[in-house]
Design an enzyme around this catalytic site. Structure first.
Site, PDB file in Angstrom:
ATOM      1  NE  ARG A   1      15.940  -6.298  48.329  1.00  0.00           N
ATOM      2  CZ  ARG A   1      14.921  -5.774  49.022  1.00  0.00           C
ATOM      3  NH1 ARG A   1      15.139  -5.243  50.212  1.00  0.00           N
ATOM      4  NH2 ARG A   1      13.708  -5.760  48.532  1.00  0.00           N
TER       5      ARG A   1
ATOM      6  CG  ASN B   1       7.895   2.660  48.101  1.00  0.00           C
ATOM      7  OD1 ASN B   1       8.975   2.577  48.702  1.00  0.00           O
ATOM      8  ND2 ASN B   1       6.736   2.565  48.738  1.00  0.00           N
ATOM      9  CE  LYS B   2       8.641  -4.015  49.313  1.00  0.00           C
ATOM     10  NZ  LYS B   2       9.535  -5.026  48.691  1.00  0.00           N
TER      11      LYS B   2
ATOM     12  CG  ASP C   1      12.953   0.976  47.605  1.00  0.00           C
ATOM     13  OD1 ASP C   1      11.761   1.056  47.929  1.00  0.00           O
ATOM     14  OD2 ASP C   1      13.806   0.369  48.278  1.00  0.00           O
TER      15      ASP C   1
ATOM     16  CD  GLN D   1       8.212  -5.885  53.255  1.00  0.00           C
ATOM     17  OE1 GLN D   1       7.083  -6.268  52.972  1.00  0.00           O
ATOM     18  NE2 GLN D   1       9.215  -5.995  52.418  1.00  0.00           N
TER      19      GLN D   1
HETATM   20  O1  MRU Z   1      11.816  -4.686  50.205  1.00  0.00           O
HETATM   21  P1  MRU Z   1      11.971  -3.638  51.269  1.00  0.00           P
HETATM   22  O2  MRU Z   1      11.301  -4.002  52.545  1.00  0.00           O
HETATM   23  O3  MRU Z   1      13.425  -3.232  51.462  1.00  0.00           O
HETATM   24  O4  MRU Z   1      11.201  -2.392  50.653  1.00  0.00           O
HETATM   25  C1  MRU Z   1      11.185  -1.190  51.360  1.00  0.00           C
HETATM   26  C2  MRU Z   1      10.389  -0.132  50.731  1.00  0.00           C
HETATM   27  O5  MRU Z   1       9.808  -0.278  49.681  1.00  0.00           O
HETATM   28  C3  MRU Z   1      10.407   1.179  51.432  1.00  0.00           C
HETATM   29  O6  MRU Z   1       9.222   1.873  51.243  1.00  0.00           O
HETATM   30  C4  MRU Z   1      11.560   2.013  50.884  1.00  0.00           C
HETATM   31  O7  MRU Z   1      12.742   1.275  50.884  1.00  0.00           O
HETATM   32  C5  MRU Z   1      11.752   3.258  51.653  1.00  0.00           C
HETATM   33  S1  MRU Z   1      12.260   2.939  53.299  1.00  0.00           S
HETATM   34  C6  MRU Z   1      12.461   4.421  54.073  1.00  0.00           C
END
Ligand code: MRU
Length: 350
Positions: free
Chosen positions: A94, A252-253, A242, A201
């Site tokens: 990723r 971020n997401k 992220d 999520q």
């Molecule tokens: O695709 P994911 O579920 O790994 O995405 C996670 C996020 O976007 C979180 O907000 C980010 O990783 C911070 S987690 C403390």
């Protein structure tokens, strides 16, 4: 809080496997997986069995340790070459969360610094470093949670997106950390959790964590945030991150950046929470951050018995977006609460 002690990532007793909670199965089932090979580990990250930027970092540290134990070669140069290949493979799973390459680089530095030692001794050092990464994550999350809680009031309505809790880190989490810590201290929050299409999520993991902690949680569809804000239900938005660029632009997401625009429009503080290891000074701005593209099937068929739309429709599935630094009220880290101008405050903190 008892449930926070079941870390989503740990070693098995014989230290020859990394044990994870399979987050694809939550909240219906709590299944632990023991991962021993590089391919199993790669798949776990790729398919989000293990997920959340800091948690992926802790996981990667342990993966390198476990993989090193399986390498029987006595030749240090060969050992180092094999470990480099493992790191490269895991890193390709990723692209957006910087914590993955950060932890892998830490482990590769251990190997380089010990290049005159034998493989068994280096392997023991990789286990030590993995434990350190884990311990650091626990203490960073606690500091982030303390810093975040200092900005909230009892009774606040909080909007959050995706999952940035104990499952995405180890222990309190980042975006959810102030809420979990606050609950322990007697704060009562009303939390609105975006379901977070397409992998849900928010609906699956954030609602699960908050409900377990006894926190008032309401799940909303992603397109309901504006209405909730305009109805006065939301006092602050808390999200994880992220990768944060040197100027404060934050990946971020997917969907996070839209929330930030809405929050600015409504005059609601928008807080990004994350450890210093999520800041990547090699990215000058958000334009330098690589955004992961995922399969369209996550939109079309993943949650449905029959495809959601007509045959022939195309799907676009970026997993993250970048929130412009001008939309962010503060970046809450373990090193303090960073305020604009972020190139200045980030520069001083990290
Ligand atoms: O695709 P994911 O579920 O790994 O995405 C996670 C996020 O976007 C979180 O907000 C980010 O990783 C911070 S987690 C403390």
């Amino acid at each position: 809080m008892e449930y926070l002690k079941d870390d989503p990532v740990k070693l098995n007793e014989t230290k020859d496997a990394v044990v994870i909670i399979d987050q694809r199965k939550l909240p219906q089932e709590t299944v632990h997986l023991e991962l021993k090979t590089a391919e199993e580990m790669y798949d776990a990250i790729k398919t989000l069995a293990v997920r959340g930027a800091p948690c992926i970092g802790v996981f990667a540290g342990y993966c390198m340790a476990v993989l090193s134990k399986g390498e029987k070669t006595g030749n240090t140069a060969d050992f180092s070459g094999i470990m480099k290949e493992h790191a490269k493979r895991l890193n390709s799973s990723r692209p957006t969360a910087v914590n993955l390459s950060w932890a892998l680089n830490r482990q590769m530095r251990v190997i380089e610094d010990m290049k005159d030692s034998d493989a068994g001794i280096i392997s023991a050092a990789l286990f030590d470093e993995a434990e350190r990464i884990h311990e650091e994550d626990i203490s960073m999350c606690l500091k982030i949670s303390e810093n975040g809680l200092s900005l909230l009031k009892n009774g606040d309505g909080i909007l959050t997106h995706c999952n940035a809790g104990a499952l995405a880190t180890t222990r309190y989490g980042t975006g959810l950390g102030p809420l979990l810590l606050g609950k322990e201290r007697g704060f009562e929050f009303r939390v609105y959790s975006d379901e977070t299409r397409p992998l849900l999520q928010g609906a699956r993991l954030t609602a699960y964590e908050l409900a377990k902690a006894g926190i008032d949680v309401t799940v909303i569809c992603d397109n309901m945030a504006n209405l909730c804000m305009s109805e006065g239900k939301i006092n602050a938005v808390l999200v994880g991150c992220d990768r944060v660029a040197a100027n404060g632009d934050t990946a971020n997401k997917i969907g996070t950046s839209g929330l930030a625009v809405l929050a600015k429009h409504h005059g609601i503080p928008f807080y990004v929470l994350g450890p210093y290891s999520s800041i990547d000074k090699n990215c000058r701005t958000g334009k330098d951050i690589k955004i992961e593209l995922r399969e369209g099937s996550e939109i079309s068929t993943m949650w449905y018995d029959t495809p959601l739309t007509v045959e022939g429709a195309k799907y676009y599935n970026p997993s993250f977006d970048v929130t412009d630094h001008s939309m962010i009220t503060a970046i809450i880290t373990d090193k303090g609460i960073l305020r604009p101008p972020f190139d200045d405050s980030i520069g001083k903190a990290v």
